[in-house]
Design a protein around this motif. Structure first.
Motif, mmCIF file in Angstrom:
data_model
loop_
_atom_site.group_PDB
_atom_site.id
_atom_site.type_symbol
_atom_site.label_atom_id
_atom_site.label_comp_id
_atom_site.label_asym_id
_atom_site.label_seq_id
_atom_site.Cartn_x
_atom_site.Cartn_y
_atom_site.Cartn_z
ATOM 1 N N ALA A 1 43.653 43.911 42.715
ATOM 2 C CA ALA A 1 44.889 44.265 43.417
ATOM 3 C C ALA A 1 45.751 45.243 42.632
ATOM 4 C CB ALA A 1 45.688 43.003 43.738
ATOM 5 N N GLY A 2 45.699 45.134 41.315
ATOM 6 C CA GLY A 2 46.525 46.003 40.480
ATOM 7 C C GLY A 2 45.849 47.294 40.052
ATOM 8 N N ASP A 3 44.715 47.608 40.634
ATOM 9 C CA ASP A 3 43.983 48.811 40.236
ATOM 10 C C ASP A 3 44.829 50.072 40.409
ATOM 11 O OD1 ASP A 3 41.765 47.352 39.596
ATOM 12 O OD2 ASP A 3 40.404 48.402 40.951
ATOM 13 N N ARG A 4 44.611 51.002 39.498
ATOM 14 C CA ARG A 4 45.270 52.295 39.569
ATOM 15 C C ARG A 4 44.207 53.381 39.490
ATOM 16 N NH1 ARG A 4 50.695 51.752 39.179
ATOM 17 N NH2 ARG A 4 51.028 53.922 38.586
ATOM 18 N N ALA A 5 44.573 54.554 39.968
ATOM 19 C CA ALA A 5 43.639 55.678 39.957
ATOM 20 C C ALA A 5 44.365 56.926 39.491
ATOM 21 C CB ALA A 5 43.030 55.901 41.342
ATOM 22 N N LEU A 6 43.615 57.849 38.946
ATOM 23 C CA LEU A 6 44.108 59.178 38.642
ATOM 24 C C LEU A 6 43.695 60.097 39.789
ATOM 25 C CD1 LEU A 6 43.070 59.343 34.894
ATOM 26 C CD2 LEU A 6 45.359 58.917 35.798
ATOM 27 N N VAL A 7 44.595 60.941 40.237
ATOM 28 C CA VAL A 7 44.225 61.966 41.200
ATOM 29 C C VAL A 7 44.016 63.248 40.405
ATOM 30 C CG1 VAL A 7 44.859 63.268 43.266
ATOM 31 C CG2 VAL A 7 45.540 60.871 43.034
ATOM 32 N N ALA A 8 42.747 63.603 40.210
ATOM 33 C CA ALA A 8 42.418 64.815 39.462
ATOM 34 C C ALA A 8 42.658 66.018 40.373
ATOM 35 C CB ALA A 8 40.975 64.780 38.997
ATOM 36 N N LEU A 9 43.697 66.773 40.062
ATOM 37 C CA LEU A 9 44.064 67.981 40.800
ATOM 38 C C LEU A 9 43.753 69.188 39.936
ATOM 39 C CD1 LEU A 9 47.629 67.178 42.192
ATOM 40 C CD2 LEU A 9 45.697 67.949 43.580
ATOM 41 N N PHE A 10 42.939 70.107 40.471
ATOM 42 C CA PHE A 10 42.609 71.307 39.696
ATOM 43 C C PHE A 10 42.140 72.413 40.628
ATOM 44 C CE2 PHE A 10 38.980 68.383 39.647
ATOM 45 C CZ PHE A 10 37.949 69.170 40.111
ATOM 46 N N ALA A 11 42.086 73.617 40.100
ATOM 47 C CA ALA A 11 41.611 74.763 40.848
ATOM 48 C C ALA A 11 40.175 75.065 40.450
ATOM 49 C CB ALA A 11 42.485 75.981 40.581
ATOM 50 N N ALA A 12 39.337 75.333 41.447
ATOM 51 C CA ALA A 12 37.962 75.750 41.176
ATOM 52 C C ALA A 12 37.951 77.220 40.779
ATOM 53 C CB ALA A 12 37.109 75.532 42.413
ATOM 54 N N ALA A 13 37.141 77.551 39.793
ATOM 55 C CA ALA A 13 37.066 78.944 39.345
ATOM 56 C C ALA A 13 36.127 79.747 40.249
ATOM 57 C CB ALA A 13 36.566 78.989 37.903
ATOM 58 N N GLY B 1 35.242 77.205 31.891
ATOM 59 C CA GLY B 1 35.931 78.085 32.820
ATOM 60 C C GLY B 1 35.627 77.821 34.277
ATOM 61 N N ARG B 2 35.064 76.638 34.591
ATOM 62 C CA ARG B 2 34.741 76.320 35.978
ATOM 63 C C ARG B 2 35.918 75.711 36.721
ATOM 64 N NH1 ARG B 2 29.194 74.104 37.859
ATOM 65 N NH2 ARG B 2 30.028 75.236 39.670
ATOM 66 N N ILE B 3 36.876 75.132 35.982
ATOM 67 C CA ILE B 3 38.086 74.606 36.602
ATOM 68 C C ILE B 3 39.292 75.033 35.770
ATOM 69 C CG2 ILE B 3 36.810 72.600 37.492
ATOM 70 C CD1 ILE B 3 38.364 70.877 35.467
ATOM 71 N N ALA B 4 40.466 74.982 36.409
ATOM 72 C CA ALA B 4 41.694 75.363 35.708
ATOM 73 C C ALA B 4 42.850 74.527 36.228
ATOM 74 C CB ALA B 4 41.985 76.851 35.914
ATOM 75 N N LEU C 1 30.085 69.814 43.725
ATOM 76 C CA LEU C 1 31.251 70.072 44.576
ATOM 77 C C LEU C 1 31.809 71.460 44.291
ATOM 78 C CD1 LEU C 1 33.105 66.636 44.452
ATOM 79 C CD2 LEU C 1 31.230 67.380 45.946
ATOM 80 N N LEU C 2 31.837 71.837 43.031
ATOM 81 C CA LEU C 2 32.337 73.163 42.686
ATOM 82 C C LEU C 2 31.454 74.266 43.265
ATOM 83 C CD1 LEU C 2 33.381 72.537 38.970
ATOM 84 C CD2 LEU C 2 34.893 72.788 40.957
ATOM 85 N N ASP C 3 30.185 73.980 43.440
ATOM 86 C CA ASP C 3 29.269 74.981 43.986
ATOM 87 C C ASP C 3 29.573 75.337 45.441
ATOM 88 O OD1 ASP C 3 27.860 75.205 41.624
ATOM 89 O OD2 ASP C 3 26.279 73.807 42.211
ATOM 90 N N VAL C 4 30.299 74.474 46.156
ATOM 91 C CA VAL C 4 30.618 74.771 47.558
ATOM 92 C C VAL C 4 32.092 75.115 47.737
ATOM 93 C CG1 VAL C 4 28.722 73.335 48.387
ATOM 94 C CG2 VAL C 4 31.009 72.343 48.201
ATOM 95 N N ALA C 5 32.819 75.248 46.635
ATOM 96 C CA ALA C 5 34.238 75.588 46.685
ATOM 97 C C ALA C 5 34.427 77.087 46.504
ATOM 98 C CB ALA C 5 34.999 74.845 45.586
#
Length: 211
Positions: A199-211, A174-177, A139-143
């Motif tokens: 029903a009680g599942d939770r998720a993390l939303v990984a937010l980051f910048a591509a280098a 150094g590929r993400i920040a 995914l980072l390769d197309v960002a």
């Protein structure tokens, strides 16, 4: 008949995924998303836009287009492309006329898409029985450099599947920040009547910048 969440989370291997989603595409929105009050696409859309996300956007594991629908509802007007492994799910997404381009691809392998995306988003793809962290470098390769990435990662697989380790490694390289990890609910209250185990599942939303 709706395929259901339990079967999806127990999938093993690409052929099983293709067959399952081929049969699930027709009932996914009404049977699963509405029945379970599937909130994850809205959470990812809100996190991406709240952090200043810009297009063009690649919607990864786009499915029937639920995340793109939420982005449009929240006012995003830029180009959105879809990539998914299932031709049938992409067919449902195409009917909604949300996307500029639709691409069938296995994101666990290098992508042939151009490096043009100012934003990459994903909801529900990084979970049990689906895609692991091996897809993240592709995914980072197309960002574009500086692109904002917002990916939901189910809490159940965050450590067990190696997401925590791989994201830390990508940061060290150094590929993400600027990694942030807000935690959100996956489903609404109605999910308890259909699937008490998840029903009680939770998720993390990984937010980051591509280098």
């Amino acid at each position: 008949m709706d395929q259901g969440l339990k079967g999806a989370l127990g999938l093993t291997g690409p052929e099983a995924c293709l067959a399952y989603y081929r049969d699930w595409a027709d009932t996914y929105d009404q049977g699963f998303a509405e029945g379970m009050q599937y909130r994850l696409p809205a959470h990812v859309a809100a996190a991406f836009l709240g952090a200043g996300g810009q297009g063009p956007v690649l919607d990864v594991g786009a499915g029937t287009g639920l995340l793109a629908e939420r982005l449009r509802e929240m006012g995003f007007q830029g180009d959105i492309d879809a990539v998914d492994f299932s031709a049938e799910m992409l067919g449902r997404a195409a009917e909604k006329r949300l996307y500029s381009g639709l691409f069938r691809a296995d994101i666990t392998r290098p992508l042939t898409l151009p490096r043009r995306y100012g934003g990459i988003v994903s909801s529900g793809t990084f979970t049990a029985g689906h895609v692991g962290p091996e897809a993240l470098p592709h995914l980072l390769d197309v960002a574009e450099p500086g692109a904002l990435v917002a990916l939901s990662i189910n809490r159940r697989v965050w450590t067990a599947a190696g997401f925590e380790r791989v994201l830390a490694q990508l940061a060290d390289e150094g590929r993400i920040a600027d990694l942030r990890l807000p935690e959100v609910e996956v489903y609404g209250a109605a999910a308890a009547d259909l699937d008490a185990d998840h029903a009680g599942d939770r998720a993390l939303v990984a937010l980051f910048a591509a280098a």
